[in-house]
Scaffold this active site. Structure first.
Site, PDB file in Angstrom:
ATOM      1  N   SER A 158     -52.158  -2.620 -28.186  1.00  0.00           N
ATOM      2  CA  SER A 158     -51.950  -3.411 -26.973  1.00  0.00           C
ATOM      3  C   SER A 158     -53.051  -3.105 -25.954  1.00  0.00           C
ATOM      4  O   SER A 158     -54.225  -3.310 -26.253  1.00  0.00           O
ATOM      5  CB  SER A 158     -50.549  -3.142 -26.413  1.00  0.00           C
ATOM      6  OG  SER A 158     -50.195  -4.081 -25.434  1.00  0.00           O
ATOM      7  N   ARG A 230     -40.430  -4.966 -15.641  1.00  0.00           N
ATOM      8  CA  ARG A 230     -40.291  -4.331 -16.952  1.00  0.00           C
ATOM      9  C   ARG A 230     -39.324  -5.096 -17.847  1.00  0.00           C
ATOM     10  O   ARG A 230     -39.584  -5.273 -19.047  1.00  0.00           O
ATOM     11  CB  ARG A 230     -39.793  -2.892 -16.777  1.00  0.00           C
ATOM     12  CG  ARG A 230     -39.482  -2.176 -18.065  1.00  0.00           C
ATOM     13  CD  ARG A 230     -40.708  -2.052 -18.963  1.00  0.00           C
ATOM     14  NE  ARG A 230     -40.444  -1.170 -20.094  1.00  0.00           N
ATOM     15  CZ  ARG A 230     -41.346  -0.779 -20.964  1.00  0.00           C
ATOM     16  NH1 ARG A 230     -42.594  -1.198 -20.837  1.00  0.00           N
ATOM     17  NH2 ARG A 230     -41.022   0.018 -21.944  1.00  0.00           N
ATOM     18  N   ASP A 324     -45.054 -10.662 -33.894  1.00  0.00           N
ATOM     19  CA  ASP A 324     -45.592 -10.470 -32.544  1.00  0.00           C
ATOM     20  C   ASP A 324     -45.933 -11.835 -31.948  1.00  0.00           C
ATOM     21  O   ASP A 324     -46.868 -12.513 -32.392  1.00  0.00           O
ATOM     22  CB  ASP A 324     -46.841  -9.592 -32.609  1.00  0.00           C
ATOM     23  CG  ASP A 324     -47.333  -9.143 -31.238  1.00  0.00           C
ATOM     24  OD1 ASP A 324     -46.897  -9.721 -30.230  1.00  0.00           O
ATOM     25  OD2 ASP A 324     -48.171  -8.220 -31.189  1.00  0.00           O
ATOM     26  N   HIS A 357     -43.983  -7.336 -30.777  1.00  0.00           N
ATOM     27  CA  HIS A 357     -45.157  -6.587 -30.343  1.00  0.00           C
ATOM     28  C   HIS A 357     -44.938  -5.079 -30.455  1.00  0.00           C
ATOM     29  O   HIS A 357     -45.862  -4.333 -30.786  1.00  0.00           O
ATOM     30  CB  HIS A 357     -45.493  -6.971 -28.903  1.00  0.00           C
ATOM     31  CG  HIS A 357     -46.761  -6.374 -28.390  1.00  0.00           C
ATOM     32  ND1 HIS A 357     -47.980  -6.541 -29.025  1.00  0.00           N
ATOM     33  CD2 HIS A 357     -47.015  -5.586 -27.295  1.00  0.00           C
ATOM     34  CE1 HIS A 357     -48.929  -5.908 -28.345  1.00  0.00           C
ATOM     35  NE2 HIS A 357     -48.370  -5.319 -27.314  1.00  0.00           N
ATOM     36  N   ASP A 358     -43.729  -4.620 -30.185  1.00  0.00           N
ATOM     37  CA  ASP A 358     -43.440  -3.190 -30.265  1.00  0.00           C
ATOM     38  C   ASP A 358     -43.527  -2.650 -31.684  1.00  0.00           C
ATOM     39  O   ASP A 358     -43.418  -1.441 -31.893  1.00  0.00           O
ATOM     40  CB  ASP A 358     -42.052  -2.893 -29.697  1.00  0.00           C
ATOM     41  CG  ASP A 358     -42.074  -2.641 -28.198  1.00  0.00           C
ATOM     42  OD1 ASP A 358     -43.173  -2.607 -27.615  1.00  0.00           O
ATOM     43  OD2 ASP A 358     -40.984  -2.483 -27.598  1.00  0.00           O
TER      44      ASP A 358
END
Length: 383
Positions: A158, A230, A324, A357-358
């Site tokens: 990232s 967040r 992702d 994405h994580d």
């Protein structure tokens, strides 16, 4: 007011390096910092020939604490502890591993919560814009300090992937290889859009006070704004499949359904992640680093992306996560194709994962194996 690490707090495993400059640290976008301190951690030992050094670059809300437990000076365990350590994919029995909190960060490196040497007060709103290139230049100075003349590899996911790529472009003689995980050559319009909404939500918190909130009364920092930013980001970090499997339409309280603010379980999950970040992060740092990600474009002022890519002389691993949607696989394929088109060497790896994405953080076995396989090819032919 902030979850930032501040001078006087327990250092934990952090080490500190203050850049020795006859003049201030000039920034790409204008402005300067008269003094820059970098907080970093290391694992393993640097080989006598200095050939085994690995730099790990963290993502937006990461820090130098890649590996190790929570405790004195570290509110949370290492963010990649299953990847980095003795006998692990990035094996600290063999490698000298370094991770530094980025410039503009809030866990020991100079950032908005740090004291301005001219006033003794936190920089706050006066902290200048930093870019990924500024971050990499500060890391280069740290490498000098540590006696590292060439990284065996620079690894990041990232925002960390942005740094890894910039290392390859800015300092090609300093890197033997680059591992770019779930990254991109330039931030896309959608990525910028998500970031802009999050930053706006944070800035609308009345306790933010234009960035000068450090002397607010106790408990009145911009916690709500940071938590919302967040929570919004957390939605983009995971996939629809994960949210559906984990939460579906489950209610937080099955007896509370029709009230305007009765909640689903997924809302509680997002609240949890927002509140968790508030305890260990700084709102201004979130804005500064989020903006740095939006500004990321390896082709800026270099004649375009193709010209920038042609500067990379080391082999590159470009890794994607299938699910992702924030940094979709097409961006990592574009990196591969650009490098190969410029005569460079690149391995493309696609990790099948539902985690979005994580996945670059969570799919430790698959990502770790891809990195190990790639490093075994470094110095030999790389497709």
């Amino acid at each position: 007011m902030t979850g930032a690490w501040l001078p006087g707090d327990p250092p934990g495993n952090r080490q500190f390096f203050t850049l020795d400059r006859p003049h201030s640290f000039e920034l790409e976008g204008g402005g300067a910092l008269r003094e820059v301190t970098v907080a970093y951690e290391t694992w393993g030992q640097l080989a006598s020939d200095r050939s085994n050094a690995v730099l790990i670059c963290h993502a937006l809300t990461g820090d130098s604490h890649v590996s190790g437990g929570a405790g004195y000076g570290h509110p949370t365990p290492g963010w990649w502890g299953e990847m980095v350590g003795p006998g692990k994919a990035i094996d600290t029995n063999e490698l000298f591993v370094v991770c530094a909190n980025v410039l503009g960060g809030c866990q020991g490196t100079t950032g908005p919560a740090s004291p301005d040497p001219d006033t003794g007060l936190p920089y706050g709103s006066s902290f200048p814009t930093v870019t990924v290139r500024d971050i990499v230049r500060s890391q280069r100075r740290l490498a000098d300090h540590l006696g590292v003349r060439r990284w065996l590899t620079v690894v990041g996911g990232s925002m960390g992937a942005m740094q890894a790529l910039e290392w390859g472009v800015m300092f090609p003689d300093w890197v033997s290889s680059v591992c770019s995980l779930a990254g991109c050559m330039a931030a896309s319009a959608q990525q910028i859009g998500w970031s802009a909404v999050g930053r706006t939500a944070l800035a609308l918190d009345p306790n933010w006070r234009g960035g000068d909130y450090y002397d607010n009364p106790p408990g009145q920092g911009p916690h709500a704004g940071l938590a919302i930013a967040r929570s919004l980001a957390q939605i983009t970090y995971r996939s629809d499949e994960v949210f559906e499997d984990r939460f579906g339409r489950e209610l937080f309280d099955t007896h509370s359904v029709y009230g305007a603010w009765d909640r689903f379980q997924v809302e509680s999950y997002l609240d949890y992640h927002g509140e968790k970040l508030v305890r260990r992060f700084d709102a201004n740092t979130y804005l500064v680093l989020n903006r740095a990600m939006d500004l990321h474009d390896i082709g800026r002022d270099r004649g375009g992306i193709a010209a920038a890519v042609s500067r990379i002389t080391s082999p590159v691993l470009s890794l994607s996560i299938t699910s992702d949607t924030l940094y979709p696989p097409r961006q990592q394929v574009e990196l591969h194709d650009a490098l190969v088109g410029a005569g460079g060497r690149c391995v493309y790896s696609l990790v099948d994962s539902p985690h979005g994405h994580d996945g670059f953080l969570l799919e430790v076995e698959a990502v770790g194996q891809a990195i190990k396989d790639f490093l075994e090819k470094v110095g030999s032919s790389v497709a």
